[in-house]
Design an enzyme around this catalytic site. Structure first.
Site, PDB file in Angstrom:
ATOM      1  N   ARG A  31      -9.480  -7.671  10.192  1.00 53.91           N
ATOM      2  CA  ARG A  31      -9.511  -8.147  11.572  1.00 53.91           C
ATOM      3  C   ARG A  31      -9.726  -9.652  11.687  1.00 53.91           C
ATOM      4  O   ARG A  31      -9.189 -10.298  12.593  1.00 53.91           O
ATOM      5  CB  ARG A  31     -10.601  -7.394  12.344  1.00 53.91           C
ATOM      6  N   GLN A  64       0.861  -1.176   0.000  1.00 55.25           N
ATOM      7  CA  GLN A  64       0.000   0.000   0.000  1.00 55.25           C
ATOM      8  C   GLN A  64       0.901   1.231   0.000  1.00 55.25           C
ATOM      9  O   GLN A  64       1.755   1.386   0.870  1.00 55.25           O
ATOM     10  CB  GLN A  64      -0.895   0.010   1.240  1.00 55.25           C
ATOM     11  N   TYR A  82      -6.077  10.671   4.139  1.00 54.96           N
ATOM     12  CA  TYR A  82      -4.671  10.862   3.817  1.00 54.96           C
ATOM     13  C   TYR A  82      -4.621  11.925   2.712  1.00 54.96           C
ATOM     14  O   TYR A  82      -5.648  12.479   2.340  1.00 54.96           O
ATOM     15  CB  TYR A  82      -4.049   9.541   3.359  1.00 54.96           C
TER      16      TYR A  82
END
Length: 395
Positions: A352, A106, A176
């Protein structure tokens, strides 16, 4: 782009193509920040983390995240692309490939989410504002800053090829830098990068163009795009549909992964489930610790969890573009995977659930009724402050 509707949905565990890359199945370990790098370099714990997920059966694991510039990190240890980082990154990609999985990096610039106190550079933003998390003002990006950041994304793609990565995921979400420019709440510029959606999307499109030009056919290029910032006046689904169409029209990406939330203004919006305010406060320095204890419940708000919780909004994007798409958000069992395949998503991303059980994919292939043990308490999010991301319920 007109999409041909499939008559038979693909098997999520069958091999698939993602741009120029062949994956052994359609499952992706989503980018979950590990905080296992040190001094901007790969460590053995970071390698072990991704090897464990590769051995657990995913088609591809995602390293989160690798900043394109030193000031584009969210903390002082995060990897940023430079020649010194390449030997460690090569060891990482080789170790993951040895387990039969592909590996993605990423890439992005943290922008206003960054903390100049620990990154050593300005927290660039579309417009100046005070960041309540870092207790510091952001720095409005100049045109020279933006040109440098765009070039840095292209340089990152070239280094990713050199390091042996199969793909890069361009970070256009969570407020971001590129995402903050998309946000009408954060972007109050009067130049070519502010105002209309076309202007606010300019940076994101320039970044993906630079990445594609650098990557050529040497990498698969994914984009992670917000559907909803989760804050009033922020970027929302109506504009996300248009930006997704522009990304498709540009021909710069091989797949689109939709996300939500703002690391800056509403970080729990993406995750759904519990908001571990007390645990977050325990890791904060003063005076932030006291502030989190007093008002954290307003900033770290919990949201009800359900399987496939981003699917309703992602369907809106799916209906508007022909690009391959990755479904993220509450992918915990074979039923939601099969639903994604039936609704013409080509891949699923899991975060998760795999922190809780890195071998979940292998076990689901053996027994389709297997369900994740993750209970969405979200305390894993606080572990990035204490040695690296992990599930507290794992032995």
């Amino acid at each position: 782009m007109t999409r041909t509707k499939r008559t038979t949905p693909p098997d999520v565990f069958a091999p698939a193509k993602l741009g120029p890359v062949s994956l052994r199945n359609r499952t992706i370990k989503a980018a979950t920040y590990e905080n296992m790098a040190r001094h901007g370099l790969v460590t053995q714990p970071l390698i072990d983390f991704h090897v464990e997920h590769a051995a657990g059966g995913v088609g591809m694991t995602t390293v989160a995240y690798c900043a394109v510039a030193k000031e584009g990190r969210t903390d002082g240890h995060q990897i940023y692309w430079r020649p010194e980082a390449l030997p460690g990154l090569r060891r990482l990609t080789e170790a993951v490939h040895a387990e039969g999985a592909a590996i993605s990096a990423q890439i992005g610039h943290s922008g206003p989410v960054g903390n100049s106190r620990v990154t050593g550079g300005p927290a660039l933003s579309p417009s100046r504002f005070f960041n309540a998390q870092s207790l510091r003002p952001t720095a409005p990006a100049t045109r020279a800053d933006l040109d440098r950041v765009v070039r840095a994304h292209g340089d990152a793609a070239r280094m990713a090829i050199e390091a042996g990565f199969d793909a890069v995921e361009v970070h256009l979400g969570h407020n971001y830098l590129a995402s903050s420019f998309l946000s009408p709440k954060l972007n109050r510029r009067k130049d070519d990068y502010g105002g209309s959606l076309e202007n606010r999307a300019r940076l994101a499109l320039e970044i993906t163009r630079a990445v594609r030009e650098a990557a050529g056919d040497g990498l698969a290029v994914l984009a992670k795009l917000n559907m909803d910032d989760g804050v009033p006046g922020g970027f929302w689904l109506d504009e996300a549909i248009v930006v997704a169409q522009w990304l498709e029209r540009s021909g710069t990406i091989d797949a689109l992964e939709m996300t939500a939330g703002s690391s800056l203004l509403n970080p729990m919006y993406l995750f759904k489930g519990d908001a571990p305010v007390r645990e977050f406060a325990a890791h904060m320095p003063e005076p932030v610790k006291t502030g989190v204890k007093l008002v954290g419940r307003y900033f770290l708000r919990g949201y009800p969890y359900q399987d496939g919780y981003l699917l309703d909004d992602a369907r809106q994007i799916r209906a508007a573009v022909g690009l391959p798409m990755v479904l993220l958000g509450g992918v915990t069992n074979r039923a939601i995977m099969d639903q994604a395949m039936a609704e013409d998503f080509q891949f699923v991303a899991m975060g998760r659930a795999l922190l809780r059980e890195p071998d979940l994919i292998n076990r689901m292939q053996k027994e389709p009724r297997t369900r994740s043990l993750c209970n969405h308490n979200n305390k894993c999010m606080t572990t990035i402050f204490s040695g690296g991301t992990r599930c507290l319920l794992r032995p």
